[in-house]
Write an enzyme that holds these catalytic residues in place. Structure first.
Site, mmCIF file in Angstrom:
data_model
loop_
_atom_site.group_PDB
_atom_site.id
_atom_site.type_symbol
_atom_site.label_atom_id
_atom_site.label_comp_id
_atom_site.label_asym_id
_atom_site.label_seq_id
_atom_site.Cartn_x
_atom_site.Cartn_y
_atom_site.Cartn_z
ATOM 1 N N LYS A 1 0.843 -1.198 0.000
ATOM 2 C CA LYS A 1 0.000 0.000 0.000
ATOM 3 C C LYS A 1 0.883 1.254 0.000
ATOM 4 C CE LYS A 1 -3.505 2.514 2.535
ATOM 5 N NZ LYS A 1 -4.459 2.612 3.617
ATOM 6 N N GLU B 1 10.511 -5.010 4.190
ATOM 7 C CA GLU B 1 10.558 -6.427 3.804
ATOM 8 C C GLU B 1 10.161 -6.602 2.338
ATOM 9 O OE1 GLU B 1 9.087 -5.031 6.397
ATOM 10 O OE2 GLU B 1 8.873 -6.406 8.088
ATOM 11 N N GLY C 1 -4.930 -1.376 4.883
ATOM 12 C CA GLY C 1 -4.111 -2.530 4.498
ATOM 13 C C GLY C 1 -4.785 -3.855 4.794
ATOM 14 N N ARG C 2 -5.321 -3.995 6.004
ATOM 15 C CA ARG C 2 -5.910 -5.286 6.387
ATOM 16 C C ARG C 2 -7.321 -5.472 5.827
ATOM 17 N NH1 ARG C 2 -4.610 -1.989 10.430
ATOM 18 N NH2 ARG C 2 -6.221 -1.061 11.732
ATOM 19 N N GLU D 1 -4.764 -6.084 14.928
ATOM 20 C CA GLU D 1 -4.218 -4.801 14.466
ATOM 21 C C GLU D 1 -5.328 -3.730 14.499
ATOM 22 O OE1 GLU D 1 -0.692 -4.295 11.529
ATOM 23 O OE2 GLU D 1 -2.451 -3.890 10.314
ATOM 24 N N HIS E 1 -5.258 -32.417 18.121
ATOM 25 C CA HIS E 1 -4.148 -33.273 18.557
ATOM 26 C C HIS E 1 -2.968 -32.451 19.042
ATOM 27 C CE1 HIS E 1 -6.196 -36.818 16.936
ATOM 28 N NE2 HIS E 1 -6.602 -35.984 15.983
ATOM 29 N N LYS F 1 9.424 -0.698 13.899
ATOM 30 C CA LYS F 1 10.021 -0.369 12.583
ATOM 31 C C LYS F 1 11.135 0.656 12.774
ATOM 32 C CE LYS F 1 5.768 -0.868 9.852
ATOM 33 N NZ LYS F 1 4.782 -0.173 9.029
HETATM 34 O O1 F6P Z 1 3.288 -2.871 9.796
HETATM 35 C C1 F6P Z 1 1.927 -3.051 9.655
HETATM 36 C C2 F6P Z 1 1.453 -2.687 8.295
HETATM 37 O O2 F6P Z 1 1.469 -1.318 8.160
HETATM 38 C C3 F6P Z 1 0.081 -3.258 8.028
HETATM 39 O O3 F6P Z 1 -0.929 -2.459 8.515
HETATM 40 C C4 F6P Z 1 0.097 -3.438 6.561
HETATM 41 O O4 F6P Z 1 -0.893 -4.312 6.115
HETATM 42 C C5 F6P Z 1 1.495 -3.962 6.352
HETATM 43 O O5 F6P Z 1 2.269 -3.238 7.274
HETATM 44 C C6 F6P Z 1 2.048 -3.818 4.964
HETATM 45 O O6 F6P Z 1 2.039 -2.503 4.547
HETATM 46 P P1 F6P Z 1 2.194 -2.118 3.014
HETATM 47 O O7 F6P Z 1 1.063 -2.703 2.278
HETATM 48 O O8 F6P Z 1 2.196 -0.630 2.985
HETATM 49 O O9 F6P Z 1 3.506 -2.689 2.537
#
Ligand code: F6P
Length: 537
Positions: free
Chosen positions: A202, A208, A262-263, A348, A379, A507
């Site tokens: 987003k 990452e 995002g979620r 979140e 289990h 972060k």
């Molecule tokens: O660190 C949490 C977050 O901001 C989430 O809310 C989000 O879904 C995820 O990181 C990934 O963010 P992006 O889509 O901006 O890479």
């Protein structure tokens, strides 16, 4: 009545209710099951095995009105900035809503934006599936590497696991972790000439995702050359301008707006990889299932409103009875990542201690959400759920018909999910355990030792959710059910479900620790942190 008075009354009622066995309530409450179960959009939801009495049920469901859910829902649907701390609208429902009146209320711009994004995705997905859009060597794409994390990963990953054909024409591999192994494993047996890499973020600032994307891009360039790479790269972002620095051609960048959290973003271009690999019609069917749940959430009275039934159960358990966790157990391998998806959605969204204006909240908020697929979980950790002194409410989710499974397997699976709900509620008494021990030939002394260990106290609440079949429609409805549940809980708890300030601290510190690891000096930290940095260096 004020909300705090209503919550106090609910707490009093809940403590009374918890003293009576759940199973006994079926005896003295006429039509408990009829009152506390419903069917909607291919889903059957039964909350009658919760700890509440009819009075507790009514009190919990009454909270939404008192908390102003109607007004909040209206604000959300019409695009007002209910994410107050970020001053943003929350409009994931617009992505699955073709109702012209709703579109008019939100403004033509949003409707046009949604349509434009859909058309672009459809054209790209259809082109790839038809073999018209191909890689640099002319080979059609056979695999997509979907690179994203959090909301840019969990939703599409769940969708693909749930809906992928047994032998897909195009497969998807998901890479979220920056550990290097996930990407190495994803690419090891792939031909770059047949692979499309999609970066999904987003913000397009997530460490990452950008790191994984650059390594994947190098993997393409290493095999096909710099000039060829562009044909193998695409991006999805709400910040499309940021993608140009990564060599992704403009016409391969698919956008969505910052009013999609995002979620809550799996309904947007974030699911592009699934739309390509599964086909655009799968996406449309997913949206239509979610839309049916949206309409139900908007119009059904609280006591027959599936998201509100689930939200009420959670408030009853978490706020009124201080039960700190909830287990989510999908009895379906294809839904094995549901708990992970819900962890982000719920924890979140609602794992907070202040409201959207910075005031401390008066109650606890989100429980720990955890789970794994059934029967596997039976289990593993069900022992604790059956016999420990803690009460962990469960959600047992199953699919009643599965064309992939022989009837015998389906019957065995479904008998397990039903039996577990019964076992958690009914338990096993000392008397029954003693009879069992005697039947095994134990003498009195041994019976006195073993029988108490076999006792299951029971009276452990669970909710049952049954899907007619696992289709794009029912999956869309299921995920929308949980979205609205989360939103409604946030309204009662008085918090903003749509920001996530808590993730920022880690972060920021990771950035400074990275400097310590890669640079000549280590900045001052506590001794434990410094020692860990030194070991890594
Ligand atoms: O660190 C949490 C977050 O901001 C989430 O809310 C989000 O879904 C995820 O990181 C990934 O963010 P992006 O889509 O901006 O890479």
């Amino acid at each position: 009545m004020t909300l705090s008075a209503a919550l106090a009354a609910l707490t009093t009622q809940a403590h009374i209710d918890a003293k009576t066995p759940i199973v006994a309530k079926f005896e003295y409450e006429a039509d408990r099951l009829g009152q506390q179960s419903l069917s909607i959009a291919g889903l059957y939801v039964d909350v009658s095995k919760q700890s509440w009495s009819q009075a507790g049920f009514d009190a919990a469901l009454g909270l939404f009105d008192i908390a102003g859910l109607n007004a909040a829902r209206e604000k959300m649907w019409t695009g007002q900035a209910i994410n107050v701390s970020e001053d943003r609208a929350v409009l994931h429902v617009a992505l699955r809503d073709s109702d012209s009146e709703n579109q008019r209320l939100r403004g033509a711009e949003i409707a046009a934006d949604v349509k434009g994004a859909r058309d672009a995705m459809k054209a790209y997905a259809d082109g790839i599936r038809a073999g018209e859009i191909v890689g640099a060597t002319g080979k059609p794409f056979r695999t997509i590497i979907h690179i994203g994390i959090g909301g840019s990963d969990l939703g599409p990953r769940l969708l693909w696991q749930a809906l992928a054909p047994l032998k897909p024409q195009i497969d998807i591999r998901f890479v979220a972790n920056v550990d290097g192994s996930e990407l190495a494993l994803a690419t090891a047996d792939l031909d770059p000439a047949e692979t499309l890499v999609i970066a999904v973020s987003k913000t397009f600032t997530t460490q990452e995702t950008l790191t994984n994307f650059l390594v994947a891009r190098d993997w393409i360039i290493g095999a096909l050359g710099e000039d060829a790479a562009a044909k193998h790269l695409a991006a999805v972002s709400a910040a499309p301008a940021k993608t140009s620095a990564y060599g992704i051609p403009e016409d391969r960048v698919f956008g969505f707006r910052d009013w999609v959290g995002g979620r809550y973003s799996l309904w947007s271009a974030v699911s592009l990889s699934v739309i390509i690999a599964g086909g655009y019609d799968v996406y449309e069917r997913l949206l239509s299932g979610a839309h049916e749940m949206d309409q139900h959430f908007l119009t059904a009275p609280a006591v027959q409103n599936a998201p509100l039934l689930l939200a009420a159960a959670q408030i009853f358990n978490r706020i009124a009875l201080d039960r700190p966790a909830r287990a989510v157990i999908p009895y379906a391998h294809r839904l094995r990542r549901l708990a992970a998806f819900l962890q982000q959605l719920e924890m979140e969204s609602n794992g907070k201690r202040t409201d959207g204006y910075g005031n401390l909240l008066p109650t606890k908020t989100c429980p720990i959400v955890f789970g794994d697929e059934g029967t596997n979980a039976q289990h593993a950790f069900f022992q604790m759920l059956h016999q420990s002194a803690d009460i962990v409410p469960l959600e047992l989710i199953a699919v009643t018909s599965n064309p992939e499974a022989p009837l015998d397997m389906q019957q065995k699976l479904l008998s397990n999910v039903i039996a577990q709900g019964e076992a958690f509620m009914v338990g096993k008494s000392l008397e029954t355990s003693e009879v069992e021990c005697r039947a095994l030939g134990f003498d009195d002394a041994k019976t006195a030792i073993i029988a108490p260990q076999k006792v299951c106290p029971g009276n452990k609440p669970s909710t049952l959710v049954l899907l007619d079949a696992l289709t794009p429609e029912t999956l869309g409805a299921l995920l929308a059910l949980y979205e609205h549940k989360t939103f409604a809980e946030g309204i009662v708890m008085g918090l903003n479900s749509f920001d996530q300030w808590g993730v920022e601290l880690g972060k920021t510190l990771a950035t400074s620790v990275l400097k310590d690891i890669t640079g000549p000096d280590i900045a001052p930290h506590d001794p434990s942190t410094t020692a860990a940095i030194e070991i890594v260096k």
